[in-house]
Design an enzyme around this catalytic site. Structure first.
Site, PDB file in Angstrom:
ATOM      1  N   SER A  78       0.930  -1.125  -0.134  1.00 39.10           N
ATOM      2  CA  SER A  78      -0.007   0.067  -0.013  1.00 39.10           C
ATOM      3  C   SER A  78       0.968   1.351  -0.015  1.00 39.10           C
ATOM      4  O   SER A  78       0.432   2.176  -0.428  1.00 39.10           O
ATOM      5  CB  SER A  78      -1.169   0.158   1.370  1.00 39.10           C
ATOM      6  OG  SER A  78      -0.147   0.022   2.588  1.00 39.10           O
ATOM      7  N   ASP A  89      -2.863   6.576  11.675  1.00 41.68           N
ATOM      8  CA  ASP A  89      -2.156   6.095  10.819  1.00 41.68           C
ATOM      9  C   ASP A  89      -0.979   6.811  10.587  1.00 41.68           C
ATOM     10  O   ASP A  89      -0.868   7.896   9.901  1.00 41.68           O
ATOM     11  CB  ASP A  89      -2.908   6.096   9.487  1.00 41.68           C
ATOM     12  CG  ASP A  89      -2.177   5.284   8.489  1.00 41.68           C
ATOM     13  OD1 ASP A  89      -1.198   4.994   8.619  1.00 41.68           O
ATOM     14  OD2 ASP A  89      -2.780   4.789   7.581  1.00 41.68           O
ATOM     15  N   HIS A 127       1.045   5.548   6.324  1.00 40.13           N
ATOM     16  CA  HIS A 127       0.845   6.009   5.061  1.00 40.13           C
ATOM     17  C   HIS A 127       0.896   7.719   5.056  1.00 40.13           C
ATOM     18  O   HIS A 127       1.122   8.208   6.183  1.00 40.13           O
ATOM     19  CB  HIS A 127      -0.623   5.764   4.643  1.00 40.13           C
ATOM     20  CG  HIS A 127      -0.752   4.250   4.527  1.00 40.13           C
ATOM     21  ND1 HIS A 127      -1.414   3.392   5.356  1.00 40.13           N
ATOM     22  CD2 HIS A 127      -0.438   3.378   3.376  1.00 40.13           C
ATOM     23  CE1 HIS A 127      -1.511   2.145   5.134  1.00 40.13           C
ATOM     24  NE2 HIS A 127      -0.644   2.144   3.838  1.00 40.13           N
TER      25      HIS A 127
END
Length: 496
Positions: free
Chosen positions: A209, A470, A473
């Site tokens: 990702s 998070d 990312h």
């Protein structure tokens, strides 16, 4: 000491001369005066030798690495070797750049001084141009002349996972930091120039990702030069593993292929891959690699999925094809071995490197390997204030470092990747060493301004960063744009 003081004492003034007498002849020094002179000479010699001896002893320190430059442990064929791969230290705030005279005024009072942090990625050079692109510092572009390279509302292809401003983030300073290499400049990013390089070609990002994060960035960078109606994005092609952005006028594609371990694993489902009990088949790459053939620019990464456990579960049967009947297939009943993370990582990269060397034509395809994208979940590692939670509320890069930075990056995998790439004989792979410079960007993560299980975080969830932030990312526009700027520099330099 008393004798030296006597030697330095000024003689008393001579009495007035008597006209009737001749001047007294000059006396020669007696035995005591000779002894004093001799002792003084010996004292001067000893002092000189002592001073020079200490000066020589201090010379190596002038060449030592600056304080706060960590020696990062690398794995080299299971040997407990230590090699300096990255150093982080401060340079003078008066250091100037050669690219722009734009003042780097900070966005708020906490950034009243422009401190430049230098990251040395030893042994890396940028395609032989005589400049290490990964050695430099972050500069705040207050006027936005060079950063960001696009605006969030201008890119219709951004997903909600990375649109931090749209998701409630209030400060946009994370978008305004640009990377300044030491001794050279990144070429100005020209979307049309890159599209010309991609004309009638395919570019594909392969990995997890974070590589998808970088792929989204690249799509936004190139789409700005394409008129509306001449660009399309198709998702979940090839059983969901492939996303394809197409620039129709150029007959060019920028694609992303999901393969978090590069080799086959039980996490290969691009939509349902949150598997805790992860198992890999470290010799099985053909199924994925069949989708990489004929691509002109391949950008690989694999890292974040390796951090779940210290030991990796690896299928014992090397020649097995991990597929079968049932929902979970052969994975659920296969026997596996527990292998130390760096060893398993090396074996996977060796499998990948063997495929690249055998199957890639270096005259037609350029291969990149992205170094590790770091996490920021331990504020105490960068001297975070009391009460700081992960990367939440961070608004500036790590600055004013006077000690080693250890935020939990597994530098052993970094060393493994460098070692495997050096061992490749037929196909040159460009190692894009983003790790150390990205470690400084604690401010650039999506934090609580993102999705959770496909849904935007609620205000209640956003107020609980310890659970929901998070710190893996990155917001877009943001740090991945710099990574793609490195790719652009390599591609443009190679074409030139």
């Amino acid at each position: 000491m008393q004798m030296r003081m006597q030697q330095r004492r000024k003689p008393p003034p001579a009495p007035a001369p008597v006209p009737a007498k001749q001047p007294t002849p000059r006396r020669t020094p007696g035995p005591v005066s000779f002894a004093a002179a001799l002792l003084l000479s010996l004292l001067l010699v000893v002092t000189f030798l002592h001073v020079n001896d200490h000066a020589v002893a201090r010379l190596p320190l002038a060449r030592a690495r600056p304080s706060g430059s960590p020696d990062l442990r690398l794995l080299q064929e299971q040997e407990a070797a230590h090699q300096k791969v990255s150093s982080i230290y401060l340079v003078s705030p008066n250091t100037t750049t050669t690219r722009s005279s734009t003042p780097t005024a900070p966005p708020h009072p906490k950034l009243q001084h422009k401190h430049q942090v230098e990251v040395v990625a030893a042994g890396n050079s940028s395609s032989g141009e005589g400049c290490d692109l990964y050695k430099g510092w972050w500069v705040y572009d207050a006027e936005g002349r060079q950063a960001p390279l696009y605006r969030e509302p201008e890119c219709e292809f951004l997903t909600e996972q990375v649109t931090c401003m749209r998701n409630g983030r209030r400060d946009e300073s994370y978008q305004r930091w640009r990377w300044q290499p030491e001794g050279c400049d990144l070429p100005g990013f020209d979307a049309r120039a890159l599209l010309e390089r991609l004309r009638n070609k395919r570019m594909m990002f392969v990995g997890d990702s974070l590589n998808r994060n970088q792929w989204e960035s690249m799509v936004c960078l190139v789409q700005s030069a394409i008129p509306h109606g001449h660009k399309t994005l198709t998702k979940f092609v090839n059983n969901g593993s492939l996303n394809v952005f197409r620039a129709h006028e150029y007959n060019a594609t920028v694609e992303f292929y999901w393969a978090p371990f590069l080799v086959q694993s039980n996490s290969d489902d691009p939509q349902v891959h949150s598997v805790r009990d992860r198992v890999i088949a470290w010799r099985s790459i053909a199924k994925h690699a069949a989708n990489w053939k004929g691509v002109h620019y391949l950008v690989f990464n694999t890292y974040i999925w390796w951090l779940n456990t210290f030991d990796i579960k690896v299928l014992k049967n090397r020649g097995a094809d991990p597929k079968g009947k049932g929902k979970e297939g052969w994975w659920s009943s296969s026997r596996y071995a527990l292998v130390d993370r760096p060893i398993a990582y090396r074996e996977v990269l060796k499998t990948w490197a063997k495929w690249v060397d055998r199957r890639i034509d270096p005259t037609k395809t350029t291969v990149f390997f992205m170094a590790m994208s770091p996490n920021h979940i331990t504020p105490e590692a960068w001297g975070g204030s009391a009460g700081a939670v992960k990367c939440a509320m961070e608004t500036q890069p790590i600055m004013n470092r006077t000690w080693g930075l250890d935020i939990g990056t597994d530098w052993r995998l970094h060393g493994v990747a460098r070692g495997v790439l050096r061992s490749m004989r037929r196909v040159p792979v460009r190692f894009v060493d983003i790790t150390a410079l990205s470690e400084l960007r604690k401010d650039a993560h999506t934090s609580v301004h993102t999705l959770r299980q496909g849904k935007l975080l609620t205000p209640e969830q956003q107020s609980d960063p310890r659970t929901y932030a998070d710190c893996i990312h990155w917001c877009l526009p943001g740090l991945p744009d710099t990574w793609n700027h490195f790719l652009y520099a390599h591609i443009v330099a190679h074409a030139a």
